[in-house]
Design a protein around this motif. Sequence first.
Motif, PDB file in Angstrom:
ATOM      1  N   HIS A 356       0.817  -1.213   0.000  1.00 11.03           N
ATOM      2  CA  HIS A 356       0.000   0.000   0.000  1.00 11.03           C
ATOM      3  C   HIS A 356       0.851   1.263   0.000  1.00 11.03           C
ATOM      4  CE1 HIS A 356      -3.709  -2.268   0.931  1.00 11.03           C
ATOM      5  NE2 HIS A 356      -2.872  -3.063   1.584  1.00 11.03           N
ATOM      6  N   ALA A 357       2.164   1.101  -0.240  1.00 10.17           N
ATOM      7  CA  ALA A 357       3.079   2.219  -0.023  1.00 10.17           C
ATOM      8  C   ALA A 357       3.317   3.065  -1.268  1.00 10.17           C
ATOM      9  CB  ALA A 357       4.419   1.704   0.510  1.00 10.17           C
ATOM     10  N   ALA A 358       2.855   2.614  -2.424  1.00  8.91           N
ATOM     11  CA  ALA A 358       3.111   3.388  -3.646  1.00  8.91           C
ATOM     12  C   ALA A 358       2.288   4.670  -3.628  1.00  8.91           C
ATOM     13  CB  ALA A 358       2.757   2.558  -4.874  1.00  8.91           C
ATOM     14  N   PRO A 359       2.902   5.783  -4.072  1.00  9.74           N
ATOM     15  CA  PRO A 359       2.131   7.033  -4.133  1.00  9.74           C
ATOM     16  C   PRO A 359       0.857   6.843  -4.949  1.00  9.74           C
ATOM     17  CG  PRO A 359       4.459   7.485  -4.464  1.00  9.74           C
ATOM     18  CD  PRO A 359       4.311   5.976  -4.435  1.00  9.74           C
ATOM     19  N   GLY A 360      -0.233   7.345  -4.421  1.00 17.49           N
ATOM     20  CA  GLY A 360      -1.500   7.261  -5.130  1.00 17.49           C
ATOM     21  C   GLY A 360      -2.292   5.987  -4.864  1.00 17.49           C
ATOM     22  N   THR A 361      -1.751   5.081  -4.022  1.00 26.32           N
ATOM     23  CA  THR A 361      -2.501   3.864  -3.687  1.00 26.32           C
ATOM     24  C   THR A 361      -3.912   4.233  -3.225  1.00 26.32           C
ATOM     25  OG1 THR A 361      -0.478   2.742  -2.987  1.00 26.32           O
ATOM     26  CG2 THR A 361      -2.564   1.817  -2.205  1.00 26.32           C
ATOM     27  N   PRO A 362      -4.934   3.657  -3.879  1.00 27.80           N
ATOM     28  CA  PRO A 362      -6.293   4.055  -3.507  1.00 27.80           C
ATOM     29  C   PRO A 362      -6.755   3.421  -2.182  1.00 27.80           C
ATOM     30  CG  PRO A 362      -6.346   2.392  -5.227  1.00 27.80           C
ATOM     31  CD  PRO A 362      -4.891   2.703  -4.997  1.00 27.80           C
ATOM     32  N   GLY A 363      -7.706   4.062  -1.574  1.00 28.77           N
ATOM     33  CA  GLY A 363      -8.416   3.473  -0.433  1.00 28.77           C
ATOM     34  C   GLY A 363      -7.711   3.562   0.901  1.00 28.77           C
ATOM     35  N   VAL A 364      -6.657   4.383   0.982  1.00 24.23           N
ATOM     36  CA  VAL A 364      -5.912   4.468   2.243  1.00 24.23           C
ATOM     37  C   VAL A 364      -6.540   5.533   3.146  1.00 24.23           C
ATOM     38  CG1 VAL A 364      -3.682   5.043   3.288  1.00 24.23           C
ATOM     39  CG2 VAL A 364      -3.772   3.642   1.205  1.00 24.23           C
ATOM     40  N   SER A 365      -6.754   5.159   4.393  1.00 24.82           N
ATOM     41  CA  SER A 365      -7.336   6.086   5.364  1.00 24.82           C
ATOM     42  C   SER A 365      -6.544   6.030   6.659  1.00 24.82           C
ATOM     43  CB  SER A 365      -8.793   5.709   5.674  1.00 24.82           C
ATOM     44  OG  SER A 365      -9.593   5.793   4.516  1.00 24.82           O
ATOM     45  N   VAL A 366      -6.737   7.044   7.487  1.00 26.97           N
ATOM     46  CA  VAL A 366      -6.206   7.014   8.850  1.00 26.97           C
ATOM     47  C   VAL A 366      -7.396   6.951   9.795  1.00 26.97           C
ATOM     48  CG1 VAL A 366      -4.876   8.231  10.612  1.00 26.97           C
ATOM     49  CG2 VAL A 366      -4.139   8.328   8.220  1.00 26.97           C
ATOM     50  N   ASP A 367      -7.282   6.057  10.756  1.00 24.99           N
ATOM     51  CA  ASP A 367      -8.327   5.914  11.769  1.00 24.99           C
ATOM     52  C   ASP A 367      -8.122   7.021  12.811  1.00 24.99           C
ATOM     53  OD1 ASP A 367      -9.826   5.248  14.014  1.00 24.99           O
ATOM     54  OD2 ASP A 367      -9.604   3.089  13.704  1.00 24.99           O
ATOM     55  N   ILE A 368      -8.923   8.061  12.691  1.00 27.29           N
ATOM     56  CA  ILE A 368      -8.816   9.189  13.620  1.00 27.29           C
ATOM     57  C   ILE A 368      -9.948   9.083  14.630  1.00 27.29           C
ATOM     58  CG2 ILE A 368      -8.823  11.712  13.865  1.00 27.29           C
ATOM     59  CD1 ILE A 368      -7.444  11.924  11.189  1.00 27.29           C
ATOM     60  N   ARG A 369      -9.615   8.589  15.776  1.00 30.05           N
ATOM     61  CA  ARG A 369     -10.573   8.386  16.860  1.00 30.05           C
ATOM     62  C   ARG A 369     -11.841   7.681  16.360  1.00 30.05           C
ATOM     63  NH1 ARG A 369      -8.059  12.993  17.374  1.00 30.05           N
ATOM     64  NH2 ARG A 369      -9.655  14.350  16.526  1.00 30.05           N
ATOM     65  N   LYS A 371     -12.971   7.140  13.305  1.00 27.65           N
ATOM     66  CA  LYS A 371     -13.512   7.492  11.986  1.00 27.65           C
ATOM     67  C   LYS A 371     -12.396   7.376  10.954  1.00 27.65           C
ATOM     68  CE  LYS A 371     -16.592  10.793   9.819  1.00 27.65           C
ATOM     69  NZ  LYS A 371     -16.004  11.965   9.179  1.00 27.65           N
ATOM     70  N   HIS A 372     -12.684   6.707   9.839  1.00 23.97           N
ATOM     71  CA  HIS A 372     -11.672   6.516   8.800  1.00 23.97           C
ATOM     72  C   HIS A 372     -11.650   7.719   7.861  1.00 23.97           C
ATOM     73  CE1 HIS A 372     -11.771   1.856   9.412  1.00 23.97           C
ATOM     74  NE2 HIS A 372     -11.367   2.543  10.465  1.00 23.97           N
ATOM     75  N   GLU A 373     -10.607   8.515   7.991  1.00 22.17           N
ATOM     76  CA  GLU A 373     -10.486   9.729   7.180  1.00 22.17           C
ATOM     77  C   GLU A 373      -9.580   9.427   5.989  1.00 22.17           C
ATOM     78  OE1 GLU A 373     -11.877  12.681   7.832  1.00 22.17           O
ATOM     79  OE2 GLU A 373     -12.604  12.404   9.891  1.00 22.17           O
ATOM     80  N   PRO A 374     -10.029   9.725   4.756  1.00 21.50           N
ATOM     81  CA  PRO A 374      -9.221   9.387   3.579  1.00 21.50           C
ATOM     82  C   PRO A 374      -7.922  10.193   3.503  1.00 21.50           C
ATOM     83  CG  PRO A 374     -11.185  10.632   2.959  1.00 21.50           C
ATOM     84  CD  PRO A 374     -11.315  10.330   4.413  1.00 21.50           C
ATOM     85  N   TYR A 375      -6.860   9.507   3.148  1.00 25.80           N
ATOM     86  CA  TYR A 375      -5.540  10.123   3.001  1.00 25.80           C
ATOM     87  C   TYR A 375      -4.908   9.664   1.707  1.00 25.80           C
ATOM     88  CZ  TYR A 375      -4.940  12.664   7.305  1.00 25.80           C
ATOM     89  OH  TYR A 375      -5.039  13.609   8.274  1.00 25.80           O
ATOM     90  N   GLU A 376      -4.126  10.569   1.102  1.00 30.51           N
ATOM     91  CA  GLU A 376      -3.402  10.220  -0.116  1.00 30.51           C
ATOM     92  C   GLU A 376      -1.967   9.843   0.251  1.00 30.51           C
ATOM     93  OE1 GLU A 376      -2.980  13.425  -2.910  1.00 30.51           O
ATOM     94  OE2 GLU A 376      -1.890  12.178  -4.341  1.00 30.51           O
TER      95      GLU A 376
END
Lengths: 387, 125
Positions: A356-369, A371-376
């Motif tokens: 999942h480490a390639a730039p632009g990998t789709p569907g990556v989020s950070v679990d912020i308390r 809630k899954h917030e989308p991140y690029e």
Amino acid sequence: MSDALSENAPPRRTALDAVHRALGATMTDFAGWDMPLRYASERDEHQAVRTRAGLFDLSHMGEIAVTGPQAGELLDYALVGNLGALKPGRARYTMICDASGGILDDLIVYRLADREHEGHREYMVVANASNAQVVLDALTERSAGFDAAVRDDRDAYALLAVQGPEAAGILSGLTDADLGGLKYYAGLPGTVAGAKALIARTGYTGEDGFELFVDPSDAERLWRALLAAGADAGLVPCGLSCRDTLRLEAGMPLYGHELTRNTTPFDAGLGRVVKFEKTANEGRFVGREALAAAAERTREQAPRTRVGLVAEGRRVPRAGFPVVDGEGRTIGEVTSGAPSPTLGKPIAMAYVDAAHAAPGTPGVSVDIRGKHEPYEVVALPFYRREN
Amino acid sequence: MSNPQNLRYSKEHEWLSVAEDGVSTIGITEHAANALGDVVYVDLPEVGATVTAGETCGELESTKSVSDLYSPVSGEVTEANQDVVDDPGLVNSAPFEGGWLFKVRVTEEPDDLLDAAGYTEFTGA
């Protein structure tokens, strides 16, 4: 033991403590030191460094002198880099590891040309404040059998940094030293505003800049001279809060976040600092076998990769937050996160599974308390200066 | 820093205006804003939501950390400050004015709210 003692001790104050208080700084306990966190707005301080210049008190950093005929051989054995080959007057980013390859600290090592004479070398090792005692103890232990001495120089220096595009112009008005001839990662002795200084072209901000190692008794006079000389250019005092966002934007790792005792340089994506080809001591150095194995392991199967993450929303990821894929599976962990003043969005460094480490990998989020917030996913650094 | 005399204050560092037609304005104090540092994101309760005195109803994110936002009173939210959502720096630059956060039609007020002098003493200023 020493850690337990220092935790109970009152925080140490730098030679500039009264100056910070007079400026109304918000102070913070950092690695046992009472340090300025910010003077006013940390975002304004950050922008000053990016566009003009900032003045930092970094006197908490831990200086350790390594001297003697075999100082170079000792450092080649004790550190992962090839410091014996470092030219006089130059500096290098390197690390000290334990026998299992875990990072004890990341360091800048300066070879001090002016302190050398026939058969005698002198290096200054600059450790993070939080690790200075560990580094000092390790260097001392590893010095057995070498014709070299390790000296605690933490009280010998105050450290002031001038960082930003205007830094060279500001400093040049206060010194006769040849700043134009001073390359990035080099240092030369000189006089700044009447104070004897080691002038180093190093920093932790992603900008051009200088670090000035001076006698603590000269620190206040030098601070005032720099602020006065830089007033027209927009130089402002800057605290550790903006130093953290500056280094994060520049993709620079921070010990305790991206680098830990459980991480090898190869796992951190910084295997380039490990020099297996060094010749001193028949190539032996502390951690060599474990690091060779780590190099092999990470070559065969890519480990979690240190990547950049840029928010699509406005909530800020913090160290320890899980990185998740489109199905909510944990694929990594945030190590540093902050709102980026330059990008105007939250950013983070994280270790993420290679898939999942390639730039632009789709569907990556950070679990912020929860809630899954989308991140690029982006390549590091987030910010690179133009020249 | 001075805390306006016409406001009342919670120990969670919110301020509360005198009710007009039963509606009070709520924000965080300058002391709290300074402690947070630059606020970069605010999450406010939605209009129509019920808030309870002493319970979290949103969050404030700054460079270094995230903090819960507490409501100093109970009641129904009648307005949330869209300006501060768009420009969270208002919390730092004008915490008692343009940086207000939300308005509540108050149904219940705790009896331990402080006046300006009491809050100033509480923060040790």
